[in-house]
Design a protein around this motif. Structure first.
Motif, PDB file in Angstrom:
ATOM      1  N   LYS A   1      41.314  51.696  32.906  1.00  0.00           N
ATOM      2  CA  LYS A   1      41.415  51.071  34.234  1.00  0.00           C
ATOM      3  C   LYS A   1      41.940  52.026  35.330  1.00  0.00           C
ATOM      4  N   PRO A   2      43.028  52.790  35.067  1.00  0.00           N
ATOM      5  CA  PRO A   2      43.518  53.661  36.155  1.00  0.00           C
ATOM      6  C   PRO A   2      42.468  54.679  36.592  1.00  0.00           C
ATOM      7  N   ARG A   3      41.669  55.168  35.642  1.00  0.00           N
ATOM      8  CA  ARG A   3      40.626  56.135  35.951  1.00  0.00           C
ATOM      9  C   ARG A   3      39.574  55.498  36.880  1.00  0.00           C
ATOM     10  N   LEU A   4      39.146  54.286  36.513  1.00  0.00           N
ATOM     11  CA  LEU A   4      38.113  53.597  37.289  1.00  0.00           C
ATOM     12  C   LEU A   4      38.618  53.303  38.708  1.00  0.00           C
ATOM     13  N   VAL A   5      39.861  52.801  38.785  1.00  0.00           N
ATOM     14  CA  VAL A   5      40.414  52.454  40.107  1.00  0.00           C
ATOM     15  C   VAL A   5      40.552  53.715  40.960  1.00  0.00           C
TER      16      VAL A   5
ATOM     17  N   ASN B   1      41.043  48.496  43.393  1.00  0.00           N
ATOM     18  CA  ASN B   1      40.555  47.602  42.338  1.00  0.00           C
ATOM     19  C   ASN B   1      39.709  46.488  42.978  1.00  0.00           C
ATOM     20  N   LEU B   2      38.398  46.626  42.882  1.00  0.00           N
ATOM     21  CA  LEU B   2      37.502  45.660  43.546  1.00  0.00           C
ATOM     22  C   LEU B   2      37.572  44.276  42.891  1.00  0.00           C
ATOM     23  N   LEU B   3      38.046  44.217  41.659  1.00  0.00           N
ATOM     24  CA  LEU B   3      38.127  42.907  40.994  1.00  0.00           C
ATOM     25  C   LEU B   3      39.444  42.191  41.297  1.00  0.00           C
ATOM     26  N   ASP B   4      40.247  42.794  42.164  1.00  0.00           N
ATOM     27  CA  ASP B   4      41.501  42.129  42.540  1.00  0.00           C
ATOM     28  C   ASP B   4      41.486  41.790  44.028  1.00  0.00           C
ATOM     29  N   ASP B   5      40.305  41.489  44.536  1.00  0.00           N
ATOM     30  CA  ASP B   5      40.156  41.213  45.966  1.00  0.00           C
ATOM     31  C   ASP B   5      39.440  39.864  46.134  1.00  0.00           C
ATOM     32  N   ASP B   6      40.210  38.831  46.478  1.00  0.00           N
ATOM     33  CA  ASP B   6      39.646  37.476  46.631  1.00  0.00           C
ATOM     34  C   ASP B   6      38.465  37.441  47.598  1.00  0.00           C
ATOM     35  N   ALA B   7      38.504  38.317  48.585  1.00  0.00           N
ATOM     36  CA  ALA B   7      37.455  38.286  49.609  1.00  0.00           C
ATOM     37  C   ALA B   7      36.083  38.637  49.027  1.00  0.00           C
ATOM     38  N   LEU B   8      36.060  39.221  47.822  1.00  0.00           N
ATOM     39  CA  LEU B   8      34.778  39.624  47.225  1.00  0.00           C
ATOM     40  C   LEU B   8      34.229  38.583  46.249  1.00  0.00           C
ATOM     41  N   ALA B   9      34.841  37.389  46.226  1.00  0.00           N
ATOM     42  CA  ALA B   9      34.413  36.367  45.248  1.00  0.00           C
ATOM     43  C   ALA B   9      32.914  36.061  45.378  1.00  0.00           C
TER      44      ALA B   9
END
Ligand SMILES: CC(=O)N[C@H]1[C@@H](OP(=O)(O)OP(=O)(O)OC[C@H]2O[C@@H](n3ccc(=O)[nH]c3=O)[C@H](O)[C@@H]2O)O[C@H](CO)[C@@H](O)[C@@H]1O[C@H](C)C(=O)N[C@@H](C)C(=O)N[C@@H](CCC(=O)O)C(=O)O
Ligand SMILES: Nc1ncnc2c1ncn2[C@@H]1O[C@H](COP(=O)(O)OP(=O)(O)OP(=O)(O)O)[C@@H](O)[C@H]1O
Length: 444
Positions: free
Chosen positions: A341-345, A351-359
């Motif tokens: 995960k740290p590498r990808l972020v 972290n695009l999966l921790d952004d509610d706006a992208l639901a």
């Protein structure tokens, strides 16, 4: 002139001099639109390849015309100075109809009765083999797919050249990182097209992979290569949506149907010993991201799949990944099961999966309440499998969109269809020639 009001789209002429291919088009008797493709250090074409080169160049003229034809979509298509055989016309009808299906759908146009290339003869003489050297052109798009194909070809020590069309510094950096010899072909669209766009011509998606494929076909005959090896995955063959009985696939010219058509056409009409194929054809997007996580370490700081980098005119992202487009979202999701995960972020900057706006954006990738986006993304079912695997991992499961998936979407899904492993297995269809089969094995 208003191309929308035109009656005829004309393939006026094409030529080649000093390494520059000139492709000329016009609407009615309007100004000529001239596209130029420059092949650096072009050698003199040897006599035994002259007919194949002429056939490849003619094919490029016909295929690249799609960028211009779409500006007006007039009733009549005219190919001046030559007559097509029936196979050529039907190949082009299919390319223009399916390659412009997204364009037609989004502009609410029906091209089905409109696209008809004229033909005269029933069949052309079959192209002979021309003794092409046993080496491959490997197209580089700057993203994960071509990196995986390059590393697979390198693993069997095959002779290959990393090749790209256009002037993207990002692609140049990736190509340099391959350690292979490189070939950069320039492509300059007719400036008149941008003026037509400004004046309100029809505009939209075109099958650009078909154009790049034929540019590389011309290059293969010119410089002497026996294969053009793309990196188009199995998932690209799956339509974005269906509309009035017609499949609309954003990635149509990356799909197997087009690959087979062009492969056969090149064998019969250009050179019997020139192969066109995709090394990644048996593999899903998830299999490719899994291979990239394994093989692509040397490229993590230079690659990008974000297509906004590759605009000719429009603004480009400040960083390699804009983080806003479906391609960024899908690649983040598809790499997540296979990369620390740290590498990808750190690659994406957040972290695009921790952004509610992208639901909503991720919902579309899952084909949940929406169709797949018009972009180069994997199947909805593989996006669901990727997210389901993250839902079970402690380091991901509490992130905003993973947690929402667990609560809202997962209970509605059939768990038996969410396994990751089946996506990592190869399918059977591919056109990879015997000489390169070892590279296919290297991906398994
Ligand atoms: C980079 C990109 O996505 N461009 C698409 C975008 O173009 P935009 O107007 O935002 O800017 P430019 O790229 O600078 O293009 C300016 C205009 O030029 C025309 N044009 C450009 C290239 C070309 O080969 N032919 C052209 O006619 C066009 O009128 C542009 O407006 O939106 C356009 C309209 O929807 C798209 O046509 C542009 O797409 C490019 C052709 C492109 O390179 N797209 C690839 C990133 C792409 O879509 N790849 C697909 C491959 C699918 C396939 O079947 O080939 C994918 O990765 O899935
Ligand atoms: N400018 C280009 N010149 C030559 N080939 C290209 C170019 N852009 C894309 N391609 C090729 O077209 C195919 C499809 O492109 P695609 O964007 O899917 O691949 P990619 O950039 O390698 O990976 P990603 O899916 O991560 O973007 C690939 O084989 C790629 O190498």
């Amino acid at each position: 002139m208003d191309p929308r009001a035109s009656q005829r789209f004309r393939f006026v002429r094409h030529g080649f001099a000093d390494g520059v291919a000139e492709l000329v088009y016009a609407f009615d008797d309007g100004p000529e639109l001239i596209e130029r493709v420059t092949f650096p250090g072009a050698p003199t074409v040897p006599a035994e390849r002259e007919a194949a080169f002429a056939a490849a160049l003619r094919l490029l003229h016909l295929v690249a015309g799609v960028s211009y034809y779409k500006a007006g979509i007039p009733e009549t298509i005219i190919v001046e100075g030559e007559s097509l055989d029936e196979d050529s016309a039907s190949m082009l009808d299919a390319l223009y109809l399916h390659g412009l299906a997204e364009f037609a759908y989004r502009n609410r146009l029906d091209l089905r009765s409109r696209i008809a290339f004229p033909f005269e003869s029933k069949a052309a003489a079959r192209a002979p083999a021309i003794g092409l050297p046993r080496r491959s052109l490997l197209p580089i798009g700057g993203g994960k797919d071509s990196v995986v194909a390059v590393e697979a070809v390198k693993s069997i020590g095959a002779d290959a050249t990393a090749t790209w069309v256009g002037n993207s510094p990002l692609i140049a950096e990736c190509a340099a990182r391959t350690g292979l010899s490189t070939l950069n072909i320039s492509r300059e669209l007719a400036p008149g097209l941008f003026e037509l766009n400004r004046l309100g011509a029809w505009n939209g998606h075109i099958p650009v992979t078909a154009i790049n494929s034929v540019i590389l076909t011309v290059a293969a005959v010119l410089y002497g290569y026996d294969s053009v090896v793309f990196a188009n995955e199995r998932s690209a063959s799956v339509a974005t949506l269906e509309y009035e009985g017609q499949e609309v696939n954003h990635q149509w010219s990356k799909g197997f149907g087009f690959e087979k058509t062009l492969h056969d056409y090149i064998h019969t009409h250009v050179a019997a010993d020139l192969d066109y194929c995709s090394l990644l054809r048996p593999w899903s997007e998830l299999a490719v991201t899994s291979a990239f996580a394994r093989l692509g370490g040397a490229y993590f700081d230079v690659f990008s799949s974000c297509n906004r980098n590759f605009r000719i005119l429009g603004p480009k992202p400040a960083d390699r990944w804009c983080g806003q487009c479906p391609k960024c979202h899908f690649v983040f999701l598809a790499l997540a099961p296979f990369m620390a995960k740290p590498r990808l972020v750190s690659i994406f900057g957040r972290n695009l999966l921790d952004d509610d706006a992208l639901a909503g954006a991720f919902d579309a990738l899952l084909e949940y309440k929406d169709h797949k986006p018009f972009e180069c993304v994997g199947e909805g079912a593989e996006a669901r499998a990727a997210l389901a695997s993250l839902a079970e991992r402690p380091e991901w499961r509490e992130d905003a969109l993973v947690s929402r998936f667990r609560r809202e979407i997962l209970p509605q899904l059939d768990r038996e269809e969410l396994a990751l492993e089946p996506w990592l297995k190869p399918g059977a269809s591919h056109l990879v020639p015997q000489r390169l089969l070892g590279a296919l094995d290297a991906l398994g």
